[in-house]
Design a protein around this motif. Sequence first.
Motif, PDB file in Angstrom:
ATOM      1  N   GLY A  12       0.812  -1.219   0.000  1.00 37.21           N
ATOM      2  CA  GLY A  12       0.000   0.000   0.000  1.00 37.21           C
ATOM      3  C   GLY A  12       0.845   1.269   0.000  1.00 37.21           C
ATOM      4  O   GLY A  12       1.935   1.300   0.551  1.00 37.21           O
ATOM      5  N   LYS A  13       0.323   2.297  -0.640  1.00 32.32           N
ATOM      6  CA  LYS A  13       0.988   3.603  -0.627  1.00 32.32           C
ATOM      7  C   LYS A  13      -0.073   4.656  -0.317  1.00 32.32           C
ATOM      8  O   LYS A  13      -1.235   4.500  -0.696  1.00 32.32           O
ATOM      9  N   PRO A  14       0.312   5.751   0.394  1.00 27.73           N
ATOM     10  CA  PRO A  14      -0.697   6.731   0.818  1.00 27.73           C
ATOM     11  C   PRO A  14      -1.508   7.305  -0.354  1.00 27.73           C
ATOM     12  O   PRO A  14      -2.700   7.548  -0.231  1.00 27.73           O
ATOM     13  N   GLU A  15      -0.848   7.483  -1.524  1.00 23.87           N
ATOM     14  CA  GLU A  15      -1.558   8.132  -2.647  1.00 23.87           C
ATOM     15  C   GLU A  15      -2.477   7.172  -3.408  1.00 23.87           C
ATOM     16  O   GLU A  15      -3.319   7.600  -4.192  1.00 23.87           O
ATOM     17  N   LYS A  16      -2.301   5.852  -3.162  1.00 21.60           N
ATOM     18  CA  LYS A  16      -3.138   4.884  -3.881  1.00 21.60           C
ATOM     19  C   LYS A  16      -4.228   4.382  -2.959  1.00 21.60           C
ATOM     20  O   LYS A  16      -3.951   3.858  -1.899  1.00 21.60           O
ATOM     21  N   LYS A  17      -5.461   4.514  -3.396  1.00 19.40           N
ATOM     22  CA  LYS A  17      -6.577   4.087  -2.547  1.00 19.40           C
ATOM     23  C   LYS A  17      -6.952   2.646  -2.893  1.00 19.40           C
ATOM     24  O   LYS A  17      -7.699   2.390  -3.826  1.00 19.40           O
ATOM     25  N   MET A  18      -6.411   1.717  -2.124  1.00 19.83           N
ATOM     26  CA  MET A  18      -6.748   0.307  -2.307  1.00 19.83           C
ATOM     27  C   MET A  18      -7.207  -0.248  -0.970  1.00 19.83           C
ATOM     28  O   MET A  18      -6.638   0.076   0.058  1.00 19.83           O
ATOM     29  N   ASP A  19      -8.243  -1.069  -1.012  1.00 17.44           N
ATOM     30  CA  ASP A  19      -8.781  -1.605   0.236  1.00 17.44           C
ATOM     31  C   ASP A  19      -7.798  -2.541   0.932  1.00 17.44           C
ATOM     32  O   ASP A  19      -7.544  -2.414   2.115  1.00 17.44           O
ATOM     33  N   MET A  20      -7.259  -3.485   0.186  1.00 17.36           N
ATOM     34  CA  MET A  20      -6.393  -4.508   0.789  1.00 17.36           C
ATOM     35  C   MET A  20      -5.177  -4.754  -0.093  1.00 17.36           C
ATOM     36  O   MET A  20      -5.142  -5.732  -0.838  1.00 17.36           O
ATOM     37  N   PRO A  21      -4.200  -3.874  -0.026  1.00 20.09           N
ATOM     38  CA  PRO A  21      -3.026  -4.041  -0.896  1.00 20.09           C
ATOM     39  C   PRO A  21      -2.052  -5.096  -0.364  1.00 20.09           C
ATOM     40  O   PRO A  21      -0.977  -4.794   0.138  1.00 20.09           O
ATOM     41  N   TYR A  22      -2.473  -6.349  -0.451  1.00 16.74           N
ATOM     42  CA  TYR A  22      -1.645  -7.471   0.016  1.00 16.74           C
ATOM     43  C   TYR A  22      -1.334  -8.407  -1.142  1.00 16.74           C
ATOM     44  O   TYR A  22      -2.099  -8.515  -2.099  1.00 16.74           O
ATOM     45  N   GLN A  23      -0.198  -9.094  -0.999  1.00 22.30           N
ATOM     46  CA  GLN A  23       0.184 -10.075  -2.004  1.00 22.30           C
ATOM     47  C   GLN A  23       1.008 -11.171  -1.327  1.00 22.30           C
ATOM     48  O   GLN A  23       1.801 -10.884  -0.436  1.00 22.30           O
ATOM     49  N   ALA A  24       0.807 -12.398  -1.748  1.00 25.98           N
ATOM     50  CA  ALA A  24       1.649 -13.499  -1.259  1.00 25.98           C
ATOM     51  C   ALA A  24       1.828 -14.459  -2.414  1.00 25.98           C
ATOM     52  O   ALA A  24       0.922 -14.631  -3.225  1.00 25.98           O
ATOM     53  N   TYR A  25       3.005 -15.051  -2.513  1.00 26.86           N
ATOM     54  CA  TYR A  25       3.155 -16.040  -3.572  1.00 26.86           C
ATOM     55  C   TYR A  25       3.552 -17.388  -2.989  1.00 26.86           C
ATOM     56  O   TYR A  25       4.090 -17.498  -1.888  1.00 26.86           O
ATOM     57  N   PHE A  26       3.238 -18.395  -3.751  1.00 26.03           N
ATOM     58  CA  PHE A  26       3.458 -19.785  -3.356  1.00 26.03           C
ATOM     59  C   PHE A  26       4.115 -20.493  -4.534  1.00 26.03           C
ATOM     60  O   PHE A  26       3.925 -20.099  -5.675  1.00 26.03           O
ATOM     61  N   GLU A  27       4.889 -21.526  -4.247  1.00 29.14           N
ATOM     62  CA  GLU A  27       5.353 -22.410  -5.319  1.00 29.14           C
ATOM     63  C   GLU A  27       4.475 -23.651  -5.235  1.00 29.14           C
ATOM     64  O   GLU A  27       4.413 -24.297  -4.179  1.00 29.14           O
ATOM     65  N   VAL A  28       3.765 -23.948  -6.330  1.00 22.45           N
ATOM     66  CA  VAL A  28       2.862 -25.102  -6.339  1.00 22.45           C
ATOM     67  C   VAL A  28       3.336 -26.090  -7.402  1.00 22.45           C
ATOM     68  O   VAL A  28       4.002 -25.712  -8.363  1.00 22.45           O
ATOM     69  N   ALA A  29       3.003 -27.366  -7.218  1.00 20.47           N
ATOM     70  CA  ALA A  29       3.508 -28.375  -8.145  1.00 20.47           C
ATOM     71  C   ALA A  29       2.470 -29.470  -8.370  1.00 20.47           C
ATOM     72  O   ALA A  29       1.625 -29.735  -7.523  1.00 20.47           O
ATOM     73  N   ASP A  30       2.563 -30.066  -9.559  1.00 18.83           N
ATOM     74  CA  ASP A  30       1.846 -31.313  -9.838  1.00 18.83           C
ATOM     75  C   ASP A  30       2.851 -32.273 -10.466  1.00 18.83           C
ATOM     76  O   ASP A  30       4.059 -32.029 -10.401  1.00 18.83           O
ATOM     77  N   GLY A  31       2.363 -33.338 -11.096  1.00 17.97           N
ATOM     78  CA  GLY A  31       3.284 -34.342 -11.647  1.00 17.97           C
ATOM     79  C   GLY A  31       4.182 -33.807 -12.752  1.00 17.97           C
ATOM     80  O   GLY A  31       5.210 -34.410 -13.060  1.00 17.97           O
ATOM     81  N   SER A  32       3.808 -32.666 -13.364  1.00 17.47           N
ATOM     82  CA  SER A  32       4.589 -32.152 -14.509  1.00 17.47           C
ATOM     83  C   SER A  32       5.680 -31.168 -14.095  1.00 17.47           C
ATOM     84  O   SER A  32       6.600 -30.900 -14.862  1.00 17.47           O
ATOM     85  N   GLY A  33       5.593 -30.590 -12.895  1.00 16.56           N
ATOM     86  CA  GLY A  33       6.612 -29.626 -12.476  1.00 16.56           C
ATOM     87  C   GLY A  33       6.076 -28.616 -11.476  1.00 16.56           C
ATOM     88  O   GLY A  33       5.020 -28.828 -10.867  1.00 16.56           O
ATOM     89  N   MET A  34       6.805 -27.494 -11.339  1.00 20.44           N
ATOM     90  CA  MET A  34       6.505 -26.489 -10.305  1.00 20.44           C
ATOM     91  C   MET A  34       6.351 -25.104 -10.933  1.00 20.44           C
ATOM     92  O   MET A  34       7.062 -24.759 -11.871  1.00 20.44           O
ATOM     93  N   MET A  35       5.444 -24.299 -10.378  1.00 20.94           N
ATOM     94  CA  MET A  35       5.177 -22.951 -10.898  1.00 20.94           C
ATOM     95  C   MET A  35       4.806 -22.028  -9.739  1.00 20.94           C
ATOM     96  O   MET A  35       4.326 -22.488  -8.700  1.00 20.94           O
ATOM     97  N   SER A  36       5.009 -20.733  -9.934  1.00 18.46           N
ATOM     98  CA  SER A  36       4.606 -19.765  -8.902  1.00 18.46           C
ATOM     99  C   SER A  36       3.109 -19.491  -9.001  1.00 18.46           C
ATOM    100  O   SER A  36       2.535 -19.468 -10.097  1.00 18.46           O
ATOM    101  N   MET A  37       2.505 -19.232  -7.845  1.00 20.65           N
ATOM    102  CA  MET A  37       1.086 -18.864  -7.778  1.00 20.65           C
ATOM    103  C   MET A  37       0.984 -17.634  -6.882  1.00 20.65           C
ATOM    104  O   MET A  37       1.555 -17.627  -5.787  1.00 20.65           O
ATOM    105  N   VAL A  38       0.286 -16.609  -7.346  1.00 20.23           N
ATOM    106  CA  VAL A  38       0.219 -15.352  -6.592  1.00 20.23           C
ATOM    107  C   VAL A  38      -1.206 -15.113  -6.096  1.00 20.23           C
ATOM    108  O   VAL A  38      -2.175 -15.198  -6.863  1.00 20.23           O
TER     109      VAL A  38
END
Length: 306
Positions: free
Chosen positions: A36-62
Motif C-alpha cells: 500500500g501507498k498513501p496516494e493509492k486508494k486500495m482496500d487490501m493491498p496485500y500479495q503473497a506467492y506460493f510455489e505449487v507443483a503437480d506431476g509435470s513440475g513447479m510454478m509460482s502462484m500469486v
Amino acid sequence: SKLTNLGHLEMTWRSRVHFHPLLVRILHKSRLRYYGKPEKKMDMPYQAYFEVADGSGMMSMVLWNSLCPEWYHSMKVGTVLLLTKYTIKTSYPFKTHPTPGDSQMKRFATIEISLNVRDPPTEISIIPEEMVKPEWGLPEVKYRFITRSELDDLPHNYSCDVIGLVTFVGRAERARKREHSEDFWLYRWAHAIDGTSDQPFILELFATSQPDVFEHIHPMTYLVCTQIRVIQGLPENPSRTVYLTTSNESQIFITGWHKGQPYTKDAKVKNFIQWTKSQSEADQIKKTVIGGYYPFPRPPDSFLKY
C-alpha cells in the motif's frame, strides 16, 4: 471434471482465455507482502506467492488483495488445492525463488498463476489430505535438513532447513530496511543445538507472517526453520562465525505447531527427536538464556585487535 496440468498450461496459455481446473500441492510459501501507498486508494493491498507443483513440475502462484486475509493462513506447505477460474500471467522477473527440496523437479519460470477476487473471481478449494489420491501424481514436500556438524562446510548462501533445541533467544530488535527509511525489519537472534556439535546454530530470525510463532520462541522449545540461508565468511565478520538467516520463503515452527507438518517424516528430524529423548531436561535448562542485547558478529576481545 476435466483437469489440466502445469506443463500443458505453459505450452497453451497464450492461445486460451479460460483454463481447465488445476490440482496442485503447495511446496513453498512466501511471507505476506503489503504494498500500500498513501496516494493509492486500495482496500487490501496485500500479495503473497506460493510455489505449487503437480506431476509435470513447479510454478509460482500469486494470491492478491482481499484473498490474502481470507486464504493465506489456510494455505500451508503441503496443502492440496483445486483451482478454477484463475488467470495466467507472465512471471514477475524480480521475485525471489526458494530452493526446491527436489533438485530434479522441472520449474516453469516464464508464467505464474494469478488468483484474484474478480476478473474472474477465482474459486479455491482445499482438498483434505486423507482425500488425496496417489493416482493424482502430486509430489510430496521434500526438505534439505542439515545438522550442526555439516554447517561449517556449506557454501555461503546455501539454502537449507534446520531443527534444534533452543538454548538462547534474544529480544526483538529493529533494523531500517533502507537508510533514512521509515520502514523497519523486526528480527531476533536465537541459538539452537542438535547434539551433533559442541557449537549451536546461530539463527537470525526475521519476523515472518507468523507473529504468533515469532513472539513465542523461548528456550527449550523445538525450533524448525525452513528455507534458511547460510552466511559464511563475511569480511566484516572477523570471527568467521557462520550463521543462518531467514529468507522470504522461510517458515518457522515451534513446539505446539509441529503436528501434521510434512517435515515430521524426514529422517534427520526423527534423528533429532531420538537425541532429545536421551537428554536431561534439567541439565539443558541450566544452559539456557533469554533476552538481552546480542552483538553479532562479536567484537574482538581486546582494543588492540579492534
